[in-house]
Structures are given as C-alpha cells and as structure tokens.
Design a protein around this motif. Structure first.
Motif, PDB file in Angstrom:
ATOM      1  N   GLY A 102     -62.506  35.303 -28.218  1.00 54.86           N
ATOM      2  CA  GLY A 102     -62.929  34.237 -27.309  1.00 54.86           C
ATOM      3  C   GLY A 102     -63.218  34.777 -25.916  1.00 54.86           C
ATOM      4  N   SER A 103     -62.387  35.743 -25.474  1.00 52.92           N
ATOM      5  CA  SER A 103     -62.537  36.313 -24.129  1.00 52.92           C
ATOM      6  C   SER A 103     -63.827  37.117 -23.993  1.00 52.92           C
ATOM      7  N   VAL A 104     -64.176  37.877 -25.038  1.00 52.52           N
ATOM      8  CA  VAL A 104     -65.324  38.789 -24.893  1.00 52.52           C
ATOM      9  C   VAL A 104     -66.656  38.170 -25.306  1.00 52.52           C
ATOM     10  N   THR A 105     -66.615  37.057 -26.063  1.00 53.62           N
ATOM     11  CA  THR A 105     -67.885  36.471 -26.524  1.00 53.62           C
ATOM     12  C   THR A 105     -68.179  35.119 -25.874  1.00 53.62           C
ATOM     13  N   GLY A 106     -67.174  34.540 -25.191  1.00 53.02           N
ATOM     14  CA  GLY A 106     -67.396  33.247 -24.554  1.00 53.02           C
ATOM     15  C   GLY A 106     -67.254  32.061 -25.492  1.00 53.02           C
ATOM     16  N   VAL A 107     -66.858  32.296 -26.752  1.00 53.68           N
ATOM     17  CA  VAL A 107     -66.626  31.182 -27.682  1.00 53.68           C
ATOM     18  C   VAL A 107     -65.328  30.486 -27.265  1.00 53.68           C
ATOM     19  N   THR A 114     -58.637  25.888 -33.607  1.00 50.50           N
ATOM     20  CA  THR A 114     -58.794  24.794 -34.588  1.00 50.50           C
ATOM     21  C   THR A 114     -59.402  25.310 -35.884  1.00 50.50           C
ATOM     22  N   GLY A 115     -60.393  26.194 -35.756  1.00 47.99           N
ATOM     23  CA  GLY A 115     -61.111  26.675 -36.940  1.00 47.99           C
ATOM     24  C   GLY A 115     -60.358  27.700 -37.761  1.00 47.99           C
ATOM     25  N   GLY A 116     -59.309  28.308 -37.201  1.00 51.10           N
ATOM     26  CA  GLY A 116     -58.653  29.423 -37.876  1.00 51.10           C
ATOM     27  C   GLY A 116     -57.648  29.062 -38.950  1.00 51.10           C
ATOM     28  N   LEU A 117     -57.190  27.812 -38.976  1.00 49.69           N
ATOM     29  CA  LEU A 117     -56.099  27.442 -39.888  1.00 49.69           C
ATOM     30  C   LEU A 117     -56.529  27.424 -41.357  1.00 49.69           C
ATOM     31  N   VAL A 118     -57.668  26.801 -41.652  1.00 46.89           N
ATOM     32  CA  VAL A 118     -58.083  26.627 -43.051  1.00 46.89           C
ATOM     33  C   VAL A 118     -58.520  27.950 -43.695  1.00 46.89           C
ATOM     34  N   PRO A 119     -59.289  28.831 -43.012  1.00 50.74           N
ATOM     35  CA  PRO A 119     -59.619  30.106 -43.643  1.00 50.74           C
ATOM     36  C   PRO A 119     -58.386  30.907 -44.072  1.00 50.74           C
ATOM     37  N   GLY A 120     -57.335  30.890 -43.244  1.00 53.82           N
ATOM     38  CA  GLY A 120     -56.094  31.564 -43.613  1.00 53.82           C
ATOM     39  C   GLY A 120     -55.477  30.954 -44.860  1.00 53.82           C
ATOM     40  N   LEU A 121     -55.617  29.622 -44.975  1.00 58.41           N
ATOM     41  CA  LEU A 121     -55.090  28.901 -46.141  1.00 58.41           C
ATOM     42  C   LEU A 121     -55.888  29.255 -47.400  1.00 58.41           C
ATOM     43  N   VAL A 292     -79.849  33.143 -35.810  1.00 57.14           N
ATOM     44  CA  VAL A 292     -80.211  32.972 -37.228  1.00 57.14           C
ATOM     45  C   VAL A 292     -79.598  31.701 -37.822  1.00 57.14           C
ATOM     46  N   GLY A 293     -78.902  30.920 -36.977  1.00 59.76           N
ATOM     47  CA  GLY A 293     -78.407  29.617 -37.422  1.00 59.76           C
ATOM     48  C   GLY A 293     -76.999  29.600 -37.969  1.00 59.76           C
ATOM     49  N   VAL A 294     -76.190  30.611 -37.622  1.00 58.90           N
ATOM     50  CA  VAL A 294     -74.784  30.635 -38.057  1.00 58.90           C
ATOM     51  C   VAL A 294     -73.917  30.098 -36.924  1.00 58.90           C
ATOM     52  N   HIS A 295     -73.036  29.139 -37.226  1.00 59.42           N
ATOM     53  CA  HIS A 295     -72.136  28.585 -36.206  1.00 59.42           C
ATOM     54  C   HIS A 295     -71.206  29.689 -35.708  1.00 59.42           C
ATOM     55  N   GLU A 296     -71.022  29.753 -34.380  1.00 61.18           N
ATOM     56  CA  GLU A 296     -70.268  30.881 -33.813  1.00 61.18           C
ATOM     57  C   GLU A 296     -68.806  30.917 -34.271  1.00 61.18           C
ATOM     58  N   VAL A 297     -68.192  29.745 -34.514  1.00 61.67           N
ATOM     59  CA  VAL A 297     -66.800  29.729 -35.001  1.00 61.67           C
ATOM     60  C   VAL A 297     -66.748  30.212 -36.457  1.00 61.67           C
ATOM     61  N   HIS A 298     -67.714  29.784 -37.261  1.00 57.91           N
ATOM     62  CA  HIS A 298     -67.812  30.264 -38.649  1.00 57.91           C
ATOM     63  C   HIS A 298     -67.988  31.787 -38.661  1.00 57.91           C
ATOM     64  N   TYR A 299     -68.863  32.284 -37.802  1.00 55.85           N
ATOM     65  CA  TYR A 299     -69.101  33.725 -37.733  1.00 55.85           C
ATOM     66  C   TYR A 299     -67.831  34.462 -37.305  1.00 55.85           C
ATOM     67  N   VAL A 355     -68.958  28.631 -47.773  1.00 53.61           N
ATOM     68  CA  VAL A 355     -68.595  27.241 -47.435  1.00 53.61           C
ATOM     69  C   VAL A 355     -68.215  27.178 -45.949  1.00 53.61           C
ATOM     70  N   PRO A 356     -69.183  26.953 -45.056  1.00 48.82           N
ATOM     71  CA  PRO A 356     -68.885  26.909 -43.615  1.00 48.82           C
ATOM     72  C   PRO A 356     -67.846  25.853 -43.242  1.00 48.82           C
ATOM     73  N   TRP A 357     -67.701  24.806 -44.076  1.00 42.53           N
ATOM     74  CA  TRP A 357     -66.763  23.721 -43.755  1.00 42.53           C
ATOM     75  C   TRP A 357     -65.344  24.240 -43.547  1.00 42.53           C
ATOM     76  N   PHE A 358     -64.957  25.302 -44.285  1.00 38.98           N
ATOM     77  CA  PHE A 358     -63.607  25.856 -44.128  1.00 38.98           C
ATOM     78  C   PHE A 358     -63.345  26.258 -42.677  1.00 38.98           C
ATOM     79  N   SER A 359     -64.366  26.724 -41.986  1.00 36.27           N
ATOM     80  CA  SER A 359     -64.220  27.196 -40.609  1.00 36.27           C
ATOM     81  C   SER A 359     -64.500  26.118 -39.568  1.00 36.27           C
ATOM     82  N   ILE A 360     -65.455  25.219 -39.853  1.00 35.51           N
ATOM     83  CA  ILE A 360     -65.903  24.283 -38.796  1.00 35.51           C
ATOM     84  C   ILE A 360     -65.681  22.818 -39.177  1.00 35.51           C
ATOM     85  N   GLY A 361     -65.016  22.565 -40.296  1.00 40.21           N
ATOM     86  CA  GLY A 361     -64.844  21.180 -40.775  1.00 40.21           C
ATOM     87  C   GLY A 361     -64.009  20.309 -39.863  1.00 40.21           C
TER      88      GLY A 361
END
Length: 363
Positions: A102-107, A114-121, A292-299, A355-361
């Motif tokens: 977040g610090s180096v990319t400005g995301v 918020t987005g990190g919980l489900v991918p870990g699951l 290229v249309g990828v959500h930054e949190v998903h990426y 499945v981008p929803w796992f990251s941005i749902g």
C-alpha cells in the motif's frame, strides 16, 4: 512496521496465541488430521493479529508440534505444512506485506485489509483438503473426545485473544484509526490482556523483544529504501516502459497478465525474498494492471500470494528455512512432503486469479 513486529512478539509472550491454539485443539483435536487443521486455522487467526510470519510460526509451532509428533506425524510433514501456512497467510491483515505494498503503490491499505481475508481462506481450504486426504486413515483410538464443558472453558479463555483481529478490523473500517495506527491499539490491548486476563507478562523479555523489533524493522526499512532507489533507477533507464509494452502485449487479456505476473512473483519471491520483490516491481506493474483492466486489490492479492509461494518453497525460499529453524527440524526432512502442499497452494492461487470476487467481493 515496527509496531506490528512488536505486536506479533507480544501475542506470543502474553499467551494469547497459546489460548487460541488450545481452543482450536479442543474443537478439532479428535478428528482425523485434526491438529493439522488446527495448525492451518491457528496460523490464519494469529496472522490476523501479528502481521509477522516469523512471529506467527514461533507462536504456533511450539504449542502444537509436540502433541502432533506424539500422534505419529512425521517431522518433515509438520515443517512442510508450517511453511505452506506461512505462504497461505501473507494476505491476512495486518500483514506487513500489505502495508508495504500500500505504501509503495498508493493502493488504499484499508481496501487491502478488507480484500485480504477471503484469499487466505481459499488457500486454507485447499490445504485442508490435502490434509484430509493424507490423514484420512489416521488412528485416533487413543485420543479422548473432550466434553462440551472442556470446549466451552477453552473458548472462554480464548475469547480475548480471538477478539483482537475483530478489534483491529473494526478500528480501521470505522475510521477510529488508520491501518498503520491501529497497531498501537493492538499493543495496548495485548498488554492489558497479558496483565489482567492471562497473567503472563514476563518483563525481563521486553528488552530482547525491543531489540528484535528494532533489528527486523531496520532491515525492512533498509530493504524498502534500497529497492525504492532501484525502482527509480529502472524507471529512469527506460526499463519500466519496455516492461509495460511487453506485459500489455501478452495474449489472454487480464487473465494472461495475471498468470504471467504470478509466475514472475513466484520466481522473484524465492530469489529476492518477499518485500524487496514487491517494492521493486510493484510500482512498475500496478499501473500496467490498471491499464489492462485488472482491479488493483485483486492484482495485489495475486502477486502477494505468488510471492509467498516462492518465499516458502524450497530449495531457495528463505521462509522455508525460517520455518525449519523455528521448528528445529532439518530442511531435508520437509523437501518431499512440501511438494503436495505447494500444489495445493497453486490450485488455490489459480482459483483466486480466475475469480476476482474472492479479492474484491467485500470492497
């Protein structure tokens, strides 16, 4: 970063991690492969508090491994699963890697939390699937099933520890503190819990913990400083523009871009170590991902987990050797068993890519 490192060490010192592991063990210890499920679940919960992988492994392994060995688990399988759970939990807030990216990319760090919980699951589910398969024939005739009263008592003991990830999350989401300030709330909470509830606060350990925190934080900040300078040099040299052209021209659209990024970060994670790989290439690749249309949190989730797989995969991954050092098991013992766990992680990573929803749902 220093406060999150210190918080991770505090969790282990005050007995909060031990309370959480004890509750999970009473709940699942009598199931086939149960303590392996507990290891996966405990790493998920403890990661939600500490943000430091070394602190997570040091808090969980000494509590679980003796009983797992007594039940016949092989040392190699234990260290392999411990390393795999280290990779699995890289996106769980307040992960130091999330704060760094977040610090180096400005995301937004709040969005990353918020987005990190489900991918870990998702990765936890794939690891647990393999554990179930490997231990489906485990003999548990000598293991007594705990009564409801015992489970209830261990739950009450664990409640203050289990509540901490939710306290941290609530403080960030409700705007009480920023994602970086919330570590102070965690530290105050952990100190009070250690003093008033668990009655476990050896003051003599504070000075060595502060030295460890300073050393680790200094190393992280030095890496970030050096890698930021390197990233600037790469940009000035025109490398970033060349990289952008190559990555944009990849076939397969967003999915092709994500797959190539995942392979690249698995390699970078094993060779460069985690945070330098993110700091060096994150600022170059995130603008391309957006274009290229990828959500930054998903990426972010894809590259962090790919980097985690590389970091904890032998023979180069530093994280794997850290897991061996913490569990006092020779690295050779885990080389064969970890292959299956790495495959399980890669299946989970593929699901997260598709499945981008796992990251941005939940954003």
């Amino acid at each position: 970063v220093p406060l999150f490192v210190f918080l991770g060490l505090l969790i282990e010192m005050t007995g909060m991690a031990k309370a959480m592991v004890g509750f999970l063990a009473s709940l699942l210890g009598h199931v086939r492969g149960g303590l392996h499920f507990v290891l996966v679940g405990a790493m998920y919960l403890v990661s939600g508090i500490s943000g430091s992988k070394a602190a997570d492994m040091a808090a969980v392994a000494p509590v679980l491994f003796p009983e797992m060995k007594a039940r016949g688990a092989k040392e190699g399988d234990l260290v392999a699963l411990l390393a795999a759970t280290g990779a699995q939990t890289e996106t769980i807030p307040p992960s130091i890697v999330l704060i760094t990216i977040g610090s180096v990319t400005g995301v937004s760090i709040t969005a990353l939390f918020t987005g990190g919980l489900v991918p870990g699951l998702v990765l936890a589910v794939t690891l647990c699937g393999l554990v179930w398969w490997r231990y489906r024939g485990e003999d548990l005739s000598h293991v007594a099933r705990p009564s409801g009263k015992v489970i209830g008592r261990s739950f009450l003991v664990a409640v203050p520890a289990l509540a901490l990830p939710f306290v941290i999350r609530f403080a960030v989401v409700e705007g009480i503190a920023t994602a970086t300030e919330v570590s102070t709330i965690g530290i105050v909470y952990a100190v009070l819990a250690g003093l008033l509830i668990y009655r476990q606060f050896p003051v003599g350990r504070l000075y060595p913990m502060l030295v460890t925190t300073a050393a680790l934080s200094g190393a992280i900040l030095l890496i970030i400083g050096a890698a930021t300078g390197m990233a600037w040099a790469l940009t000035q040299s025109g490398f970033s523009q060349t990289l952008a052209v190559v990555m944009k021209s990849l076939p397969g659209g967003p999915v092709g871009f994500l797959l190539v990024s995942a392979v690249a970060f698995i390699i970078l994670g094993s060779v460069l170590e985690g945070i330098p790989a993110i700091v060096l290439f994150g600022p170059l690749l995130f603008p391309i991902a957006r274009s290229v249309g990828v959500h930054e949190v998903h990426y972010a989730m894809v590259v962090i987990l790919a980097m985690g797989v590389g970091l904890f995969a032998p023979p180069f991954g530093v994280g794997y050797y850290a897991a061996c050092a913490i569990s006092r098991i020779h690295p050779d013992a885990g080389m064969r068993p970890i292959v299956g766990y790495i495959v399980a992680l890669l299946i989970g990573l593929m699901a997260i890519i598709l499945v981008p929803w796992f990251s941005i749902g939940f954003l």
